[in-house]
Every structure is written in C-alpha cells, then in structure tokens.
Design a protein around this motif. Structure first.
Motif, PDB file in Angstrom:
ATOM      1  N   GLY A   1      11.061 -29.710   8.823  1.00  0.00           N
ATOM      2  CA  GLY A   1      10.291 -28.218   8.998  1.00  0.00           C
ATOM      3  C   GLY A   1       9.552 -28.318   8.730  1.00  0.00           C
ATOM      4  O   GLY A   1       8.946 -27.583   9.427  1.00  0.00           O
ATOM      5  N   MET A   2       8.138 -27.825   7.716  1.00  0.00           N
ATOM      6  CA  MET A   2       6.955 -27.376   7.427  1.00  0.00           C
ATOM      7  C   MET A   2       6.278 -28.626   7.390  1.00  0.00           C
ATOM      8  O   MET A   2       4.935 -28.555   8.251  1.00  0.00           O
ATOM      9  CB  MET A   2       7.025 -26.807   6.071  1.00  0.00           C
ATOM     10  CG  MET A   2       7.452 -25.831   5.824  1.00  0.00           C
ATOM     11  SD  MET A   2       6.875 -24.485   5.028  1.00  0.00           S
ATOM     12  CE  MET A   2       8.553 -25.644   3.383  1.00  0.00           C
ATOM     13  N   SER A   3       6.672 -29.527   7.326  1.00  0.00           N
ATOM     14  CA  SER A   3       6.065 -31.379   6.596  1.00  0.00           C
ATOM     15  C   SER A   3       5.166 -31.512   8.086  1.00  0.00           C
ATOM     16  O   SER A   3       4.511 -32.076   8.240  1.00  0.00           O
ATOM     17  CB  SER A   3       6.174 -31.439   5.988  1.00  0.00           C
ATOM     18  OG  SER A   3       7.718 -32.683   6.170  1.00  0.00           O
TER      19      SER A   3
ATOM     20  N   GLU B   1       7.710 -40.726   7.461  1.00  0.00           N
ATOM     21  CA  GLU B   1       8.709 -40.310   7.156  1.00  0.00           C
ATOM     22  C   GLU B   1       9.773 -40.860   7.495  1.00  0.00           C
ATOM     23  O   GLU B   1       9.970 -41.627   7.931  1.00  0.00           O
ATOM     24  CB  GLU B   1       8.071 -39.484   8.633  1.00  0.00           C
ATOM     25  CG  GLU B   1      10.372 -38.635   8.432  1.00  0.00           C
ATOM     26  CD  GLU B   1      10.047 -38.500   7.759  1.00  0.00           C
ATOM     27  OE1 GLU B   1       9.598 -36.665   7.250  1.00  0.00           O
ATOM     28  OE2 GLU B   1      11.463 -38.308   7.740  1.00  0.00           O
TER      29      GLU B   1
ATOM     30  N   SER C   1      10.085 -33.283   0.032  1.00  0.00           N
ATOM     31  CA  SER C   1      10.210 -32.252  -0.408  1.00  0.00           C
ATOM     32  C   SER C   1      10.979 -32.222  -2.240  1.00  0.00           C
ATOM     33  O   SER C   1      12.159 -32.112  -2.369  1.00  0.00           O
ATOM     34  CB  SER C   1      11.807 -31.184  -0.091  1.00  0.00           C
ATOM     35  OG  SER C   1      11.623 -31.062   1.219  1.00  0.00           O
TER      36      SER C   1
ATOM     37  N   HIS D   1      10.595 -30.321  -4.230  1.00  0.00           N
ATOM     38  CA  HIS D   1      11.252 -28.738  -4.535  1.00  0.00           C
ATOM     39  C   HIS D   1      12.748 -29.120  -4.866  1.00  0.00           C
ATOM     40  O   HIS D   1      13.157 -29.020  -5.642  1.00  0.00           O
ATOM     41  CB  HIS D   1      11.221 -27.525  -4.046  1.00  0.00           C
ATOM     42  CG  HIS D   1      11.627 -27.310  -2.947  1.00  0.00           C
ATOM     43  ND1 HIS D   1      11.039 -28.149  -1.411  1.00  0.00           N
ATOM     44  CD2 HIS D   1      12.769 -27.549  -2.579  1.00  0.00           C
ATOM     45  CE1 HIS D   1      11.745 -28.208  -0.220  1.00  0.00           C
ATOM     46  NE2 HIS D   1      12.838 -27.305  -1.149  1.00  0.00           N
TER      47      HIS D   1
HETATM   48  N1  NAD Z   1       3.687 -26.922   4.726  1.00  0.00           N
HETATM   49  C1  NAD Z   1       3.467 -26.719   3.763  1.00  0.00           C
HETATM   50  O1  NAD Z   1       2.256 -24.806   4.113  1.00  0.00           O
HETATM   51  C2  NAD Z   1       3.965 -26.142   2.336  1.00  0.00           C
HETATM   52  C3  NAD Z   1       3.639 -24.807   2.024  1.00  0.00           C
HETATM   53  C4  NAD Z   1       3.950 -25.451   0.372  1.00  0.00           C
HETATM   54  C5  NAD Z   1       4.540 -25.787   0.332  1.00  0.00           C
HETATM   55  N2  NAD Z   1       5.242 -26.862   1.267  1.00  0.00           N
HETATM   56  C6  NAD Z   1       6.249 -28.060   0.509  1.00  0.00           C
HETATM   57  O2  NAD Z   1       6.391 -29.189   1.181  1.00  0.00           O
HETATM   58  C7  NAD Z   1       7.341 -29.376   1.080  1.00  0.00           C
HETATM   59  C8  NAD Z   1       7.806 -30.272   2.935  1.00  0.00           C
HETATM   60  O3  NAD Z   1       8.351 -28.520   3.637  1.00  0.00           O
HETATM   61  P1  NAD Z   1       9.266 -29.254   4.837  1.00  0.00           P
HETATM   62  O4  NAD Z   1      10.211 -28.450   5.276  1.00  0.00           O
HETATM   63  O5  NAD Z   1       8.965 -30.263   5.729  1.00  0.00           O
HETATM   64  O6  NAD Z   1      10.722 -30.128   3.908  1.00  0.00           O
HETATM   65  P2  NAD Z   1      11.943 -31.734   4.767  1.00  0.00           P
HETATM   66  O7  NAD Z   1      13.037 -31.474   3.905  1.00  0.00           O
HETATM   67  O8  NAD Z   1      12.111 -30.999   6.335  1.00  0.00           O
HETATM   68  O9  NAD Z   1      10.538 -32.418   5.298  1.00  0.00           O
HETATM   69  C9  NAD Z   1      10.640 -32.553   4.238  1.00  0.00           C
HETATM   70  C10 NAD Z   1       9.992 -35.474   4.684  1.00  0.00           C
HETATM   71  O10 NAD Z   1       9.792 -35.821   3.459  1.00  0.00           O
HETATM   72  C11 NAD Z   1      10.374 -36.652   4.409  1.00  0.00           C
HETATM   73  N3  NAD Z   1      10.468 -37.804   3.064  1.00  0.00           N
HETATM   74  C12 NAD Z   1      11.270 -37.672   2.087  1.00  0.00           C
HETATM   75  N4  NAD Z   1      10.909 -38.953   0.923  1.00  0.00           N
HETATM   76  C13 NAD Z   1       9.751 -39.997   1.889  1.00  0.00           C
HETATM   77  C14 NAD Z   1       9.370 -40.596   1.238  1.00  0.00           C
HETATM   78  N5  NAD Z   1       9.002 -41.097   0.473  1.00  0.00           N
HETATM   79  N6  NAD Z   1       8.269 -41.144   2.425  1.00  0.00           N
HETATM   80  C15 NAD Z   1       8.067 -40.728   3.461  1.00  0.00           C
HETATM   81  N7  NAD Z   1       9.425 -39.282   4.403  1.00  0.00           N
HETATM   82  C16 NAD Z   1       9.875 -38.977   2.934  1.00  0.00           C
HETATM   83  C17 NAD Z   1      11.766 -36.038   3.844  1.00  0.00           C
HETATM   84  O11 NAD Z   1      12.550 -37.542   5.429  1.00  0.00           O
HETATM   85  C18 NAD Z   1      12.016 -35.171   4.975  1.00  0.00           C
HETATM   86  O12 NAD Z   1      12.171 -35.396   6.959  1.00  0.00           O
HETATM   87  C19 NAD Z   1       8.741 -28.610   0.303  1.00  0.00           C
HETATM   88  O13 NAD Z   1       8.595 -29.203  -0.912  1.00  0.00           O
HETATM   89  C20 NAD Z   1       7.381 -27.956   0.616  1.00  0.00           C
HETATM   90  O14 NAD Z   1       8.504 -26.413   0.052  1.00  0.00           O
HETATM   91  C21 NAD Z   1       4.880 -26.837   1.935  1.00  0.00           C
END
Ligand code: NAD
Length: 670
Positions: free
Chosen positions: A255-257, A275, A344, A346
């Motif tokens: 989502g955010m990543s 990913e 993720s 969290h």
């Molecule tokens: N982008 C920002 O500005 C921001 C700011 C603060 C916090 N965050 C944090 O970033 C995190 C990610 O958010 P998101 O919405 O993208 O979550 P998400 O769950 O949609 O995406 C995380 C991705 O990481 C992948 N993943 C997990 N373990 C892995 C590994 N070992 N190797 C490779 N890929 C792996 C998952 O398959 C998943 O697609 C959250 O904890 C969020 O709170 C993001």
C-alpha cells in the motif's frame, strides 16, 4: 415489477427495508487475510448478538447462520449481504442527498476511502495498511451514510470505532462529526486485545486516515517519501550533490511502500525494492510505479551494476526476500548509499513480515497452521536482517527506520540493533533525522485538500493558488525554511505532470502554519468569488507536527522524556474541535501498531464564506502551533526558532519557553 432505487434513495434508506438476498464477496478484489480465531465460544455468541443488533429481530433467524459462517471463515463479521448495489466512489458533492453541505462533503470522503480503486480490501472496508478500517461492517456504513444525509448544521454525529452512536444536538460552530477509533483503557491496548475486541465488533483499527475519512490514495505517501529520500541523500552526500547512480535499497511494494520506487525516481536515484509477494510486485510494475522487474538475484546484480556505471535514475523491483538482497550486495561489494525497510512490521505475526528461507506460500501456510513456529522464524529472520544491514553500514550506508517498527521488532527479537548505551537504537528513525528536525519542528507537514466538485479544472486552479502563495512566502523566508518551501514549490509545479490522482480530486504538499492558513484563505476567497466552483475540504495526514504522539515515529525526536506521553495529540483534537473543524478524529494505533501511538486529525469544509475564513484561521493556527510549542518546550532547536517567530507575528500567542541548562553544569552531577 422490479423497481430500481436511485443512489439518493438507497442512501436515505440506510439499512434496507426488505432483507436483501445473500451476497458473496467478489474475487476480483483483494481481501483481508483471515483473522485469528481468538474468541472463546461465549465470546463468539456475544459477537453474533452484537452483529444482529443492527437488524430487525424478524431477520435474525436467517442472518445468524451467515454471521456464524463469516466469523468462522474470516475471523470477522463483515456482513457482505449488505454491501450496497451502487458503485463506490467519491461523487461530486451535489449528488449526495444532504441537509448539510458539510455532511455531504464527509459522505464524499467516506466513499473515496472505500472506492475499490483506492482501498486495499474494499469489501472488508479496509483502506490501507492491512487493517486500516473505515467501518467494521456494512451495517455501520449504511446507517452512517443515512445519518449524514439527515444531519443538520446544528447537530453532531458521534462515531465510536465505525459505529454511529447517534446524532446529538450541538451548534453551528461545532464539528458535524466526532470520530474515535480504537480508544481503549490503556491496560487493554495490546495487539491481542485488538484481535479480540475487533472480532467482537466493539472496536476497530482506524490506522491514520482510513478511519478518519482523509485518505487520498498513494499521492500523499509519494510526496512524503520523496521529501524523505531527497533529504536522506542530502544528509549522506551533502547539499547540492546529485543522487544519480546512487543506490537506495529497501523492501515492500504494498500500500504505502509501493510509493518508494516512484519517490526514488522523482528524487533521482537507483531504487532497489524487494517484495516477496509476486502479485504485489507485478501490480506496481504494471501500474508503472516501478521501471523494471526481476525474479532472480543474478539479473538484479547485472541491472544494478549497469545502472551505477551509467549514473542512471531507475527503479527495480526484485521478487523475493529483502534479506537475500542485502546479503548478496555485500558479497558482490555493491555499495548501498541509502538503506531502509517498509515491510509491515507493525503487524509482524500476521503477514506483515516474511521470514527469509521460506517461499511466500510456505510462509503463509506456516502462519495459519503453526503460528508459534512462524513467530520463531520471523525473529530469526530479523536477527539475520540486522546483521546484513550492519555489514553495509560499517562500509558507509546511511540506514534509517521508516516508521514501520523495524528496529522495535528487531530489538525485541534480540537482533544487533541497540546502541552501546543499551537505551537507544543504533540507527535513527526517518523522523529523528529527517522529517522531525527538517520539517515537523518548523511546522511543515502534510497539508492536503480535496475539490468536492470532482473537477480537474478546480484542482488545477488550487495548484496554481498554492504555488503562488508558497512563492511569495519564499521571497521573505528565513534560511532555515527556504529549502522546505522550495521543495514544495517544485512539487506543486510538477504535481499535475506526475499524474498521481487516484479517486477524489486531491492534492498534498508540506507547508507550515503560515503557509497552510494562507493557502486555505486563498482557496476560500476563490470559492467565494466563483473561481473554484464548489467547496474544498482541507485536512492533513495524522503523520504531522501536532496530531500524533508516537515515540518511535512522529515524536521520536523529542528528547525530554515526554515522548511516551500522549497529551499533545489529545489537546490537538480537542483544540481543533472548538476552533472550527468540520470533523475531528482521534485514534489508537496507526502505522506503528495498536497501543504504540495516539493520533488525530481533522477535516474542514471551506465554502467561501466569512465563517469559513474565521474557522480556518483559528483552527489551522492551533493545529500546527500546538505541536511546535510542545517541541520547543522539549528544547528542539528548530521549534524554538519557529515559535519565537510565531509569537512575534501573533501577539495573542504566549508559549512557555524553556530555560536551557549549561551542559557543563549537568556534568557536575555524579
Ligand atoms: N510510506 C510511508 O511514508 C510510511 C511512513 C510510516 C510508516 N510506514 C510503514 O511502512 C510499512 C508498510 O506499509 P504498507 O502500507 O506498504 O504495508 P503493506 O503490508 O501493504 O506492504 C508491505 C509489503 O512488504 C512485503 N514484505 C514483507 N516482508 C518482506 C520481506 N522480508 N522481504 C520483501 N518484502 C517483504 C509484503 O509482501 C508487503 O507487500 C507499515 O508498517 C507502515 O506503517 C510507511
């Protein structure tokens, strides 16, 4: 004869008058993972009774089996049967049935958060972050929309974690909606508690802008990530040095990543993003958010070596585990300039982080069938992950935690991430080093707006207005904030070209208290004289100067010991509510996890009137300066300067200022 109802009639009906036929969920959408089976048999009965109370007793005999089945299959009761038949998207404001323009704007924002083009798991009412819910179930959605259609400008709707508790009399100056999400008695705020009480249907995880109706799709995150990556490179390379051909290694295309490669391209570097979930990586590749995709480490190495020698600006997705990339780059002696991680963490035990050495499918199977072994695998993986990063940082990589609880969970797994003082982490968070001292301490944060006409031309006009305001501020800005203003002028001038709008016609930029108020006042004037054709909603991400108390993220650069308190976010939501916000929200959880953060936000509908002008001036002033005052009291240098400047500009403001103690004096204490 089948009579079809109009959109307005369906909204006004709320819970349908006749029991609709059973619906199953649609496979074309992404669905929330099956949640933990945590309730005791007695608690399951309670969850069913809680769900049935939304419906007439005459329907209960039919619905009970369906809800038992949903709880068994999905761990939650979403009430799929009650998903509306109309399309879900943000309509132009005049299409909503409403007594109050403010309420119509909120309906638009809710529908945007649930739009399948915007939301992560739309049929489970999840907007982002895996668990960021707008509502717990479809009954809550239907009743809320009906209430918003009924509400007058002298009433307030109170939302308890997605549940519309009721419309209460208030006043024209009060918020139309007050939202709380996941507020718990502090002792009941562990991740297990979220699983239990959410399954019972009495609380929800609102993330930040999901449960507060302020999500604007990926644009917000692209902007924040761009600012972070650009400034991280400035820190590593020095100001003015181009990041072309320099490597930013990270993980996550969710989502955010998923914004990381796009932000890396705008910042001008080589982004390598691992990913594990092939479908997430392919989706981002097909959307054009990442330039190249590879399934093998050998190919990745070849692409990266060429990109480095040609000083390219390119983003590459590697389908696989990020730990394998860190380790292989080490043996290949590929120098990583910037490193981070956006898995993720969290949500470490339920699919947020995939352990190395297992395929994606194997990991999912272990997670469902042997959670204890999965936890052990995650923790072992985190230790290996940290070791690999440590090898690179010893060679000069600048690594920062991206607010995903990476360092927190790694430390809990006994990974080598602690500073020698055994109190702090070895590495800074992006807020400690970048966003805090460069942006939040001066009041710069994620201001955003939505044109409720749905008109692209209105959005273009707002872009021009915002650029003009920021340019005029830059002309007289102190050196300490000139770079921030310039970065945001560049951003807003390129915004249309970057085509980042998904869903409602929204825009984001970082501005300080003065900038936000000046931009909002200029919008209000343009609405008043018809240059902008309909009201504009202003708001912000909770991830901001004042709205969020989060010791490992937004307030991680507070060093007076107060980062574990939550007074600032609570004052913020109360303060905004009586200064003119159209809606306010306060949440437990969001980003770093349940029990780890208190965060709030607001929405304010500008309608071109003098009343709007008074509200925006009063509310935005407090909304930003509350946090600057707190950061100044914590002795943060940028905030001391910013609040002194604000007190000169605003004679009504008096902030208690700290007397700084001479370090040498403190050293005398044994
Ligand atoms: N982008 C920002 O500005 C921001 C700011 C603060 C916090 N965050 C944090 O970033 C995190 C990610 O958010 P998101 O919405 O993208 O979550 P998400 O769950 O949609 O995406 C995380 C991705 O990481 C992948 N993943 C997990 N373990 C892995 C590994 N070992 N190797 C490779 N890929 C792996 C998952 O398959 C998943 O697609 C959250 O904890 C969020 O709170 C993001």
């Amino acid at each position: 004869m089948i009579q079809t109802m109009t959109f307005k009639e369906m909204i006004l009906q709320g819970i349908p008058h006749h029991l609709p036929s059973k619906k199953s969920r649609d496979d074309k959408f992404s669905h929330a993972p099956k949640r933990k089976d945590i309730l005791t048999p007695a608690e399951k009965k309670l969850a069913i009774a809680n769900a049935l109370r939304y419906f007439p007793a005459s329907w209960h005999a039919e619905l009970i089996h369906e809800f038992v089945e949903e709880l068994k299959l999905y761990g939650r009761i979403y009430m799929y049967r009650f998903m509306p038949d109309y399309e879900m998207y943000a309509r132009p404001i005049h299409e909503y049935p409403a007594q109050s323009k403010q309420a119509a704007a909120i309906m638009l924002m809710i529908q945007n958060n649930l739009d399948p083009a915007v939301a992560q798991h739309p049929q489970e009412l999840i907007t982002y972050g895996g668990n960021g819910a707008v509502f717990q179930n479809w009954a809550q959605y239907l009743i809320t929309m009906k209430y918003l259609a009924q509400i007058a400008d002298t009433q307030t709707l109170h939302m308890y974690s997605g549940h519309p508790m009721g419309i209460f009399p208030s006043s024209i100056d009060a918020p139309r909606v007050v939202v709380t999400n996941g507020m718990m008695i502090p002792n009941y705020s562990k991740p297990e508690d979220w699983e239990r009480y959410n399954a019972m249907g009495v609380t929800q995880y609102g993330q930040m802008t999901a449960g507060s109706y302020m999500y604007i799709g990926p644009q917000g995150i692209v902007h924040g990530t761009t600012i972070t990556v650009m400034n991280a490179f400035r820190k590593k390379l020095g100001p003015g040095v181009s990041p072309n051909g320099k490597i930013f290694l990270t993980a996550g295309l969710g989502g955010m990543s998923g914004a990381q490669p796009k932000a890396g391209n705008i910042a001008g570097c080589i982004t390598v993003c691992a990913e594990v979930n092939a479908s997430a990586a392919i989706k981002r590749f097909e959307q054009g958010w990442v330039d190249k995709l590879t399934h093998t480490l050998d190919e990745l190495i070849d692409i990266v070596k060429v990109a480095v020698s040609n000083k390219e600006v390119v983003s590459i997705a590697y389908v696989g585990n990020v730990i394998d990339v860190w380790e292989r780059f080490d043996t290949e002696n590929i120098s990583v300039d910037l490193g981070s991680d956006q898995t993720s963490l969290h949500n470490p035990w339920a699919g947020g982080y995939y352990p190395v050495g297992l395929s994606f499918e194997e990991a999912n199977e272990m997670m469902a069938n042997d959670p204890a072994q999965f936890k052990t695998a995650v923790q072992a993986s985190l230790r290996r992950h940290a070791n690999a990063i440590n090898k690179h940082t010893s060679k000069g990589t600048y690594f920062f935690d991206y607010g995903n609880a990476f360092l927190l969970e790694a430390s809990r797994a006994n990974a080598d991430v602690m500073h020698d003082n055994h109190i702090d982490f070895k590495y800074p968070s992006y807020v400690q080093d970048i966003l805090g001292p460069m942006c939040f301490d001066y009041g710069f944060g994620p201001f955003r707006w939505v044109c409720t006409s749905g008109s692209h031309d209105d959005l273009k006009r707002t872009d021009q207005i915002a650029a003009t305001v920021l340019e005029s501020m830059l002309a007289n800005a102190p050196a300490s904030i000139a770079q921030q203003l310039q970065d945001n002028i560049t951003w807003i001038n390129e915004a249309e070209k970057n085509k980042l709008v998904v869903g409602s016609k929204a825009r984001i930029l970082y501005a300080d208290a003065e900038g936000r108020a000046k931009i909002a006042a200029a919008f209000n004037e343009a609405i008043g004289n018809g240059i902008i054709t309909a009201p504009v909603v202003i708001g912000r991400d909770h991830h901001d100067v004042s709205g969020t108390d989060s010791p490992y993220r937004e307030t991680s650069n507070i060093y007076d010991g107060s980062k574990f308190t939550a007074d600032m976010s609570i004052h913020n939501v109360i303060g905004d509510s009586f200064r003119g916000a159209t809606w306010v929200s306060i949440h437990n959880g969001g980003g770093v996890g349940w029990g780890e953060v208190s965060n709030g936000g607001f929405g304010l509908v500008l309608d071109g009137t003098d009343a709007s002008k008074t509200k925006l001036e009063s509310m935005l002033f407090y909304d930003v300066n509350n946090g600057i005052a707190r950061r100044a009291w914590a002795r943060n240098t940028g905030s001391l300067e910013a609040i002194e400047r604000e007190m000169k500009r605003s004679p009504d403001l008096t902030v208690t200022m700290p007397n700084l103690v001479d370090e040498k004096l403190l050293q005398q204490i044994q």
